[in-house]
Enzyme design. Structure first.
Site, PDB file in Angstrom:
ATOM      1  CD  GLU A   1      -2.983  -1.237   2.282  1.00 52.52           C
ATOM      2  OE1 GLU A   1      -3.103  -0.130   2.813  1.00 52.52           O
ATOM      3  OE2 GLU A   1      -3.522  -2.202   2.417  1.00 52.52           O
TER       4      GLU A   1
ATOM      5  N   GLY B   1       1.645  -3.851  11.212  1.00 53.31           N
ATOM      6  CA  GLY B   1       0.059  -3.905  10.924  1.00 53.31           C
ATOM      7  C   GLY B   1      -0.186  -3.859   9.658  1.00 53.31           C
TER       8      GLY B   1
ATOM      9  CB  CYS C   1      -0.700  -8.262   4.065  1.00 56.63           C
ATOM     10  SG  CYS C   1      -1.717  -7.789   2.329  1.00 56.63           S
TER      11      CYS C   1
HETATM   12  C1  UDX Z   1       2.858  -6.084   2.545  1.00 55.88           C
HETATM   13  C2  UDX Z   1       3.640  -6.499   1.558  1.00 55.88           C
HETATM   14  O1  UDX Z   1       5.158  -5.726   1.702  1.00 55.88           O
HETATM   15  C3  UDX Z   1       3.298  -6.651   0.511  1.00 55.88           C
HETATM   16  O2  UDX Z   1       4.260  -7.326  -0.335  1.00 55.88           O
HETATM   17  C4  UDX Z   1       2.129  -7.705   0.328  1.00 55.88           C
HETATM   18  O3  UDX Z   1       1.591  -7.999  -1.021  1.00 55.88           O
HETATM   19  C5  UDX Z   1       1.091  -6.806   1.317  1.00 55.88           C
HETATM   20  O4  UDX Z   1       1.659  -6.632   2.509  1.00 55.88           O
HETATM   21  P1  UDX Z   1       1.704  -3.650   3.125  1.00 55.88           P
HETATM   22  O5  UDX Z   1       0.963  -4.444   4.146  1.00 55.88           O
HETATM   23  O6  UDX Z   1       1.210  -2.535   2.226  1.00 55.88           O
HETATM   24  O7  UDX Z   1       2.490  -4.696   2.139  1.00 55.88           O
HETATM   25  O8  UDX Z   1       2.826  -2.735   4.010  1.00 55.88           O
HETATM   26  P2  UDX Z   1       4.421  -3.147   4.211  1.00 55.88           P
HETATM   27  O9  UDX Z   1       5.324  -1.805   3.700  1.00 55.88           O
HETATM   28  O10 UDX Z   1       5.170  -4.161   3.685  1.00 55.88           O
HETATM   29  O11 UDX Z   1       4.340  -2.757   5.778  1.00 55.88           O
HETATM   30  C6  UDX Z   1       3.634  -3.558   6.630  1.00 55.88           C
HETATM   31  C7  UDX Z   1       3.794  -3.294   8.122  1.00 55.88           C
HETATM   32  O12 UDX Z   1       5.324  -3.384   8.646  1.00 55.88           O
HETATM   33  C8  UDX Z   1       3.529  -1.804   8.527  1.00 55.88           C
HETATM   34  O13 UDX Z   1       2.846  -1.741   9.422  1.00 55.88           O
HETATM   35  C9  UDX Z   1       5.227  -1.251   8.397  1.00 55.88           C
HETATM   36  O14 UDX Z   1       5.180  -0.043   9.332  1.00 55.88           O
HETATM   37  C10 UDX Z   1       5.720  -2.383   9.252  1.00 55.88           C
HETATM   38  N1  UDX Z   1       7.242  -2.366   9.066  1.00 55.88           N
HETATM   39  C11 UDX Z   1       7.636  -2.647   7.658  1.00 55.88           C
HETATM   40  C12 UDX Z   1       8.126  -2.156   9.995  1.00 55.88           C
HETATM   41  O15 UDX Z   1       7.793  -1.969  11.155  1.00 55.88           O
HETATM   42  N2  UDX Z   1       9.400  -2.235   9.947  1.00 55.88           N
HETATM   43  C13 UDX Z   1       9.995  -2.597   8.484  1.00 55.88           C
HETATM   44  O16 UDX Z   1      11.400  -2.415   8.420  1.00 55.88           O
HETATM   45  C14 UDX Z   1       9.151  -2.636   7.595  1.00 55.88           C
END
Ligand code: UDX
Length: 435
Positions: free
Chosen positions: A156, A261, A264
């Site tokens: 997203e 969070g 996914c």
């Molecule tokens: C994720 C996957 O990246 C994507 O490939 C899949 O298809 C759907 O799920 P998304 O949920 O949009 O995408 O967000 P993402 O950028 O992956 O972050 C997920 C969560 O992890 C967020 O809450 C983000 O803040 C957290 N996060 C991410 C961390 O806390 N640390 C990080 O290093 C990366």
């Protein structure tokens, strides 16, 4: 090529618009009449950077249209994508609710004409593609079709770029014919040498869960390292940088924070655990990632309470960021909305700001006070907590912020600011894993 997208949620809409941009003729179909009506008027139901412009352009160019009519949408399509929602089931046991998938399969089946590929785009448990095949076959025994599993990996906030320039495309297929159709669907990506992994249905379905589970593991790992850093006086940013520079590990998804969070990771890790459990296999690493994530959120509540001197009762907290990450309006499993409610319950006053998420949050948490910007949130605040690293919060005027606050406690759950910079600005600063 004529393509139909069933489901105009996040994945369906982004995929439909991007496939139209590839030059295909795409109909996005949804049963929800008001949603389709709004889309026809150019109203996009979600916030995703660039999506409104992409939809408008392809509608104007005549490649993208919207419909509530299943027959009209499916009859002329060579590929029908199923992109309906798969929420965690209401039983709360981690199973994905597949009701919408099978309903879509049943509803589309009577309209299949010439050879058609039915593509599972939604994230579904292993075995769903074969089940979709059975459902379509039962509803239309004469149909000439194949089912393909084509998981999405869209983030997203970066979904259009992820679609247009993916690290890889995964295709679970059972026949060469279906693979050929899918190659046509993704032809522009072939031209830019995107790696394609063409495999069986079950493997493709599992790849999606394994990818998200591994990323969740990375985050939970670095969050535990952050806790160790806090205990021994080390800095998790330098640690993550150095660890991530090892090419075997990689630096991405090693940002310590309040826990992951979104729509996914929380859902897919639980679904993977169920799949494994049903098949008598333990996946302890993912079990641990899920537990660590819940513990991290609880730890953040304590971090805020401790910073406030042991009690939040009667204190005012400025909450910056409510969505689960920046550049989205998605609040699903957002850390802020897990961490703030216990503080509210114990008598804290929450002054919240978010660039996109306030309207929806207000429906769930009417007791928060919603304000126009970060500075208003800090008015008379005892502490400011940065939950989501929106660009608006990355270069705050620290003196202005401080002048509005009652005290000078800054809790930075995304490590946006440096401890030295905050100390110099006169703040009592608390990051995550920073000594
Ligand atoms: C994720 C996957 O990246 C994507 O490939 C899949 O298809 C759907 O799920 P998304 O949920 O949009 O995408 O967000 P993402 O950028 O992956 O972050 C997920 C969560 O992890 C967020 O809450 C983000 O803040 C957290 N996060 C991410 C961390 O806390 N640390 C990080 O290093 C990366």
């Amino acid at each position: 090529m004529n393509i139909t997208m069933i489901g105009t949620g996040y994945v369906g809409l982004v995929t439909g618009a991007c496939l139209a941009e590839f030059g295909h003729s795409v109909i996005c179909m949804d049963k929800d009449e008001s949603k389709i009506e709004k889309l026809r008027q150019g109203e996009i139901p979600i916030y995703e950077p660039g999506l409104d412009a992409l939809v408008a352009k392809n509608v104007t160019d005549g490649r993208l249209s919207f419909s509530t009519d299943m027959g009209e949408s499916v009859r002329s399509a060579q590929a029908v994508f199923i992109a309906v929602g798969t929420p965690s089931s209401r039983r709360g046991d981690g199973y994905a609710d597949l009701t919408y998938i099978y309903a879509a399969a049943r509803d589309l089946a009577p309209y299949l004409r010439d050879y058609t590929v039915v593509v599972d785009k939604s994230t579904v448990p292993v075995g769903t593609a074969r089940q979709v095949e059975r459902v379509v076959r039962e509803a239309n025994p004469d149909a000439e079709f194949d089912v393909v599993s084509n998981p999405e990996f869209l983030r997203e906030g970066a979904a259009i770029n992820d679609f247009m320039r993916p690290d890889r495309v995964v295709l679970g297929v059972d026949s060469v014919r279906a693979a050929e159709v899918m190659k046509d669907v993704y032809n522009p990506l072939y031209l830019i040498s995107t790696p394609f992994v063409i495999t069986g249905l079950e493997t493709a379905e599992l790849i999606k869960y394994a990818s998200n589970a591994f990323l969740s593991l990375k985050i939970s790992f670095i969050n535990e390292m952050a806790n160790v850093c806090e205990a021994v006086g080390a800095d998790v940013i330098d640690l993550a940088k150095a660890v991530g520079l090892d090419g075997r590990i990689g630096g991405k998804f090693l940002h310590a924070g309040p826990g992951y969070g979104g729509s996914c990771f929380p859902k897919d890790t639980l679904a993977l655990l169920r799949i494994a459990q049903e098949n008598g296999v333990a996946v302890r690493s993912v079990e641990a990632a899920v537990e660590i994530n819940a513990a991290q959120k609880a730890r953040m509540v304590k971090k805020i309470r401790d910073a406030l001197g042991g009690s939040e009762a009667g204190k005012t907290i400025a909450a910056l960021g409510l969505t689960f990450k920046p550049e989205t309006d998605d609040l699903r499993d957002s850390p802020a909305l897990t961490i703030l409610p216990p503080l509210l319950e114990k008598g804290a006053r929450i002054q919240a700001h978010d660039p996109q998420g306030m309207k929806e949050t207000a429906k769930m948490f009417p007791d928060f006070i919603y304000v126009k910007n970060a500075y208003e949130a800090c008015e008379n605040a005892d502490a400011v907590v940065l939950f989501t690293e929106w660009n608006q919060y990355r270069a705050l005027d620290l003196q202005e912020l401080k002048s509005r606050m009652k005290s000078s406690i800054f809790i930075d759950l995304r490590n946006v600011y440096s401890p030295k910079q905050m100390k110099d600005a006169g703040f009592e600063y608390f990051g995550v894993g920073r000594g």
